[in-house]
Write an enzyme that holds these catalytic residues in place. Structure first.
Site, short mmCIF file in Angstrom:
data_model
loop_
_atom_site.label_atom_id
_atom_site.label_comp_id
_atom_site.label_asym_id
_atom_site.label_seq_id
_atom_site.Cartn_x
_atom_site.Cartn_y
_atom_site.Cartn_z
N ARG A 1 7.53 23.55 -41.49
CA ARG A 1 7.48 22.47 -42.47
C ARG A 1 7.10 21.13 -41.83
O ARG A 1 6.37 20.33 -42.42
CB ARG A 1 8.84 22.36 -43.16
CG ARG A 1 8.82 21.42 -44.35
CD ARG A 1 10.18 21.08 -44.96
NE ARG A 1 11.31 21.88 -44.53
CZ ARG A 1 12.57 21.44 -44.55
NH1 ARG A 1 12.83 20.20 -44.93
NH2 ARG A 1 13.56 22.21 -44.18
N ASN B 1 3.62 -4.44 1.07
CA ASN B 1 2.44 -5.05 0.44
C ASN B 1 2.22 -4.37 -0.92
O ASN B 1 2.08 -5.03 -1.94
CB ASN B 1 1.21 -4.87 1.33
CG ASN B 1 -0.05 -5.44 0.69
OD1 ASN B 1 -0.07 -6.61 0.31
ND2 ASN B 1 -1.06 -4.62 0.54
N GLN B 2 2.24 -3.05 -0.93
CA GLN B 2 2.15 -2.29 -2.18
C GLN B 2 3.58 -2.07 -2.69
O GLN B 2 4.11 -0.95 -2.65
CB GLN B 2 1.44 -0.96 -1.94
CG GLN B 2 0.04 -1.10 -1.36
CD GLN B 2 -0.56 0.24 -0.96
OE1 GLN B 2 -0.06 1.30 -1.30
NE2 GLN B 2 -1.67 0.20 -0.23
N TYR C 1 -11.33 -10.38 2.80
CA TYR C 1 -10.33 -9.33 2.94
C TYR C 1 -11.01 -7.96 3.06
O TYR C 1 -11.92 -7.62 2.30
CB TYR C 1 -9.38 -9.30 1.74
CG TYR C 1 -8.54 -8.04 1.69
CD1 TYR C 1 -7.48 -7.88 2.58
CD2 TYR C 1 -8.83 -7.01 0.81
CE1 TYR C 1 -6.73 -6.72 2.58
CE2 TYR C 1 -8.08 -5.85 0.79
CZ TYR C 1 -7.03 -5.71 1.69
OH TYR C 1 -6.29 -4.55 1.68
#
Length: 518
Positions: free
Chosen positions: A290, A425-426, A64
């Site tokens: 406080r 894809n993403q 890839y």
């Protein structure tokens, strides 16, 4: 010999060994220099990964991003005679960044963070690439990196494309105070533009290095803001004649958050005096005094957790695919996903903005005669007839409120706005880089609040002395009050305070005050 501007010859070694946030931040300020590992074991490991990739290519391996297109185009096979051109196309088409450029400090951190990942030895890059990155850092040749354009998976592709391009002699750099063409500056230093090996474009760009670099810088700034906010709270207790017993050790032993206890202990240290109490008549101060340990304690307790996430990412291999040179395997995965950084930055900006809000509330009490227990309105130092035309810190309080409101507005988590990109894809992304940029903006605003509060602390303690004669300052507060008096003249007649604010901001970012030694 160290490059010009380096303050220390102690190097940060990049050889796959574990780095800390402080290593990145010191490199970002040029206090230390980068040094690529020199041992034969390290260099052989890098070489084995690159040679394994070469053998796979020779055997027609299907890899890839090496023999295929990128992302959704992974089904597209690259003709063998075009494989060598693919890395160039990757950084070329990702040259679509926008927004401001990263600062020199941020850019140095990015280079350090990317080098840290690649020297893990599982990215399949050659020594030439690592050496070129090292030289950019040592010579302070800084790619001009636009800050906007990353969704944080598949890593910081667009911003890191500017690093890849500069390594190859393209686009522009910042060098010695000038913006110049990368090719020109590389030639000036005798460096040749790289011809990227088959996976090297992907290895440079496919990772979390921009978000992680920004996270390192954000963490260090947040840690200092927490310390300064604690010191300022002590000053504000004194200025408002508050009750120091709110931070009693026995009280905080009953709620065992370690960071919260640490803040209370620091306040006890700062408020130590010969007098048993600031105000025996008022049992309970308002919450912004406080409950200060309870607000700042959240940040203090979160910092160690966030450090662990950031440093794990810093010391990770986060590109894809990874190349295991020992077992000779190509490992396809998703380590470019920046979810841990996104979560850390979303959480850190929330905790920091709450500290800004705390200080804003403290200042609102100090300038208001209904709540400041005898101090003049707006902490004005003017007396007599001229008091009528002087307004003290009235506008300071307005600006602090504005900066605080903007910081709080930025706390919406970026990570929940994942978008599906790149032909699905993403389809789930981290938004980590956006979260990191948001966090830095919240820190910038909060540091402005802190700088203004330093002016208010100097003013408030001095004016309390007019009333009480002796405020019984502890040594730590007395020393810092004296320092502030040297830096900031008392505001008697109204004057513009913006230049003094900027000077104080510089001191904050340079961490000029040593606070609460461990």
């Amino acid at each position: 010999m160290s490059p010009p501007g380096i303050k220390s010859e102690r190097a940060v070694r990049f050889d796959g060994s574990r780095l800390a946030i402080e290593d990145v931040s010191s490199l970002s300020r040029r206090e230390r220099e980068a040094e690529l590992g020199t041992t034969s074991d390290f260099r052989q490991r890098i070489t084995r990964g690159a040679e394994f990739l070469d053998r796979l290519l020779a055997e027609d391996g299907n890899i890839y991003g090496v023999t295929t297109g990128y992302g959704d185009s992974c089904t597209v096979s690259i003709p063998p005679d075009l494989v060598a051109e693919l890395p160039h196309h990757l950084y070329a088409y990702h040259g679509i960044g926008a927004g401001r450029f990263l600062t020199p400090e941020e850019t140095r951190a990015v280079l350090a963070t990317r080098l840290a990942s690649l020297t893990q030895g599982v990215s399949g890059v050659g020594l030439g690439l690592l050496t070129q990155l090292e030289q950019l850092m040592r010579l302070d040749i800084l790619p001009l990196i636009p800050a906007e354009g990353s969704v944080g998976a598949s890593g910081d592709l667009t911003p890191l494309s500017y690093v890849a391009a500069v390594l190859c002699g393209e686009r522009e750099v910042w060098h010695r105070g000038e913006k110049r063409p990368a090719a020109e500056v590389l030639a000036q230093h005798g460096l040749k533009p790289l011809k990227l090996r088959p996976k090297e474009g992907l290895a440079i760009m496919n990772g979390t290095s921009v978000m992680t670099a920004l996270a390192c810088l954000a963490w260090e700034r947040a840690e200092y803001v927490s310390r300064l906010a604690t010191r300022l709270t002590a000053f504000n207790v004194v200025a408002s004649a508050g009750n120091a017993h709110h931070f009693d050790e026995a009280l905080f032993a009953l709620k065992p958050h370690v960071g919260q206890q640490r803040v209370a202990a620091r306040l006890r240290q700062d408020l130590a005096s010969e007098r048993p109490s600031r105000n025996e008549q008022r049992l309970q101060d308002r919450y912004s005094l406080r409950c200060a340990p309870h607000v700042m304690g959240v940040l203090e307790d979160a910092l160690p957790f966030f450090r662990a996430q950031i440093e794990n990412e810093l010391n990770s291999a986060n590109d894809n695919p990874l190349i295991d040179p020992d077992s000779e395997r190509v490992l396809h995965g998703g380590h470019f996903y920046g979810g841990h950084i996104a979560f850390a930055m979303d959480g850190l900006k929330n905790a920091v903005a709450n500290v800004a809000d705390l200080l804003d509330r403290q200042l609102a009490l100090l300038v208001d005669t209904r709540y400041n227990h005898g101090l003049p309105s707006n902490l004005s130092g003017s007396t007599g007839p001229r008091a009528a035309i002087n307004h003290g810190l009235k506008a300071v309080q307005i600006s602090v409120s504005a900066w605080t409101a903007e910081a709080l507005k930025q706390t919406m988590p970026a990570s929940v706005f994942s978008r599906s990109t790149e032909c699905h894809n993403q389809d789930k992304v981290s938004m980590g880089t956006i979260a990191a940029r948001d966090c830095l903006r919240v820190l910038e605003l909060t540091e402005q609040v802190v700088a203004a509060m330093l002016i208010a602390a100097r003013q408030g303690v001095t004016l309390r002395r007019r009333i009480a004669q002796e405020t019984g300052l502890s040594p730590s507060l007395a020393s810092m009050q004296a320092d502030l008096e040297q830096r900031i003249p008392l505001v008697v007649e109204d004057r513009a305070l913006d230049k003094e604010l900027q000077v104080l901001l510089g001191a904050i970012r340079a961490r000029e005050w040593r606070l609460y030694e461990a």
